[in-house]
Design an enzyme around this catalytic site. Structure first.
Site, PDB file in Angstrom:
ATOM      1  N   ALA A  38      27.909 -11.444 -14.893  1.00 42.63           N
ATOM      2  CA  ALA A  38      27.487 -11.881 -13.562  1.00 42.63           C
ATOM      3  C   ALA A  38      27.800 -10.900 -12.444  1.00 42.63           C
ATOM      4  CB  ALA A  38      28.126 -13.231 -13.242  1.00 42.63           C
ATOM      5  N   GLY A  43      23.121  -9.356 -13.053  1.00 46.24           N
ATOM      6  CA  GLY A  43      23.908 -10.573 -12.948  1.00 46.24           C
ATOM      7  C   GLY A  43      24.097 -11.088 -11.537  1.00 46.24           C
ATOM      8  N   ASP A 179       7.930  -9.223 -18.594  1.00 44.74           N
ATOM      9  CA  ASP A 179       6.631  -8.693 -19.016  1.00 44.74           C
ATOM     10  C   ASP A 179       5.489  -9.567 -18.487  1.00 44.74           C
ATOM     11  OD1 ASP A 179       8.027  -6.761 -20.508  1.00 44.74           O
ATOM     12  OD2 ASP A 179       8.180  -8.125 -22.218  1.00 44.74           O
ATOM     13  N   HIS A 206       9.645  -6.821 -26.633  1.00 40.58           N
ATOM     14  CA  HIS A 206      10.055  -6.564 -25.253  1.00 40.58           C
ATOM     15  C   HIS A 206      10.416  -5.093 -25.040  1.00 40.58           C
ATOM     16  CE1 HIS A 206      11.490  -7.504 -21.275  1.00 40.58           C
ATOM     17  NE2 HIS A 206      12.746  -7.184 -21.547  1.00 40.58           N
TER      18      HIS A 206
END
Length: 359
Positions: A38, A43, A179, A206
């Protein structure tokens, strides 16, 4: 009043179909979302966007460093969720306990001079440690994998969960939403239509040519030449490189990835809460091709993946693209499931040796 109006506008545009209306006679269920990594480039904006989501009641932010500051900052935003920050391996369990959705942007981005093998070797170890903790502390959570290379980290996560005896193929997702976001944006720009009205499924994987946008199925329909379709496909496949080059080697696609991650997490939350017909593209265990993992449209529900939808009719160009991507995607998947690194991880554990996530 001005800030409240802006906040409402942001939440409405990000999280369309806000399911509060679906629970008019009862409270929206409490949901805990954990973001692992994070304090990083993805994040931090992802934490901000999840704080804006009205479906999140508890937001748990974890990283190996700097998380308390991020959590304190985000916690001041006047939205529903309670925010807690956790730092270091000894607090990872607390961060995960009771999580309904775990989002993993942790890891390093690909940097100039770094090979895909370099990226894989670093992020595989990080993913391994995090997934072992997930298996222990929140084995029923939906896991949203952002850490690259997704084509390999998702199979790695599956192997880690299998070893722990907690694997549920309906609850592990590779986040390929960026995407789809790019395909929609580029298509709308070329067709000169409002992007909010555009839908484009993206299948395959991906990375590079494994990303296959199905512009023949895009709506609203546009009369594009074959060359236009090829150019749009190439730009979608190279979207990450476009951002890296624009940032002159000083960063990668962090903000758009955070947005995409927030969109997919929102879809998972809606599915968990019983909202019908929630469909997104994701890289999941699949049988729609001969490959064990594949990105396609999936219907989300209370158990994660409720249904994997077929590819639908493909143009000749898309059929060629599908066959072309399979060898590379197969290689990436096998790298995750059969890697020497993964075997070393299990070997080290068998003799009780520690393994660092940062090498």
């Amino acid at each position: 009043m001005r800030s409240s109006a802006i906040l409402r506008s942001i939440k409405t545009s990000l999280f369309r179909g806000n399911q509060c209306r679906a629970f008019s006679s009862e409270a929206v269920p409490d949901r805990k979302v954990a973001v692992l990594g994070a304090a990083g480039g993805i994040g931090q904006p992802l934490a901000l966007l999840m704080k804006l989501n009205p479906l999140v009641s508890r937001l748990s932010l974890y990283d190996i460093a700097n998380t308390p500051g991020v959590a304190a900052d985000v916690s001041h935003i006047n939205t529903r969720s309670e925010v807690n920050g956790y730092m270091g391996e000894d607090q990872l369990g607390q961060a995960l306990e009771g999580a309904d959705v775990v989002i993993i942007p942790a890891g390093v981005p690909r940097k100039p001079g770094m090979t895909r093998d370099d990226l894989f070797n670093i992020n595989a170890g990080i993913v391994k440690n995090l997934c072992q903790a997930i298996a222990k502390y929140c084995p029923n959570a939906l896991v949203n994998m952002i850490s690259n290379p997704v084509n390999s980290t998702v199979p790695i996560a599956a192997e880690i969960f299998k070893k722990a005896g907690t694997y549920d193929e309906k609850k592990l997702f590779g986040v390929t939403t960026l995407d789809v976001v790019r395909a929609k944006t580029f298509y709308a720009g070329k067709a000169k239509v409002p992007v909010a009205e555009v839908n484009v499924p993206v299948v395959g994987g991906h990375a590079g040519i494994t990303i296959l946008p199905l512009f023949s199925q895009a709506t609203p329909k546009a009369n594009f030449s074959d060359e236009d379709i090829k150019a749009l496909t190439k730009r979608t496949q190279d979207g990450g490189t476009e951002v890296v080059e624009a940032k002159a080697g000083k960063g990668s696609a962090t903000l758009s990835m955070a947005y995409a991650g927030a969109i997919f997490a929102d879809a998972c939350l809606k599915g968990l809460n019983g909202v019908p017909d929630v469909v997104e593209c994701s890289f999941v265990q699949s049988n729609i091709t001969e490959l064990p993992f594949f990105a396609s449209k999936v219907r989300l529900g209370k158990n994660g993946v409720e249904e994997i939808l077929g590819l639908g009719p493909l143009s000749d160009f898309e059929k060629e693209g599908l066959e072309a991507l399979k060898p590379e995607l197969k290689s990436s998947i096998e790298k995750g499931t059969n890697s020497v690194l993964l075997k070393l991880i299990f070997m080290y554990e068998s003799v009780c040796l520690p393994f660092s996530s940062t090498f």
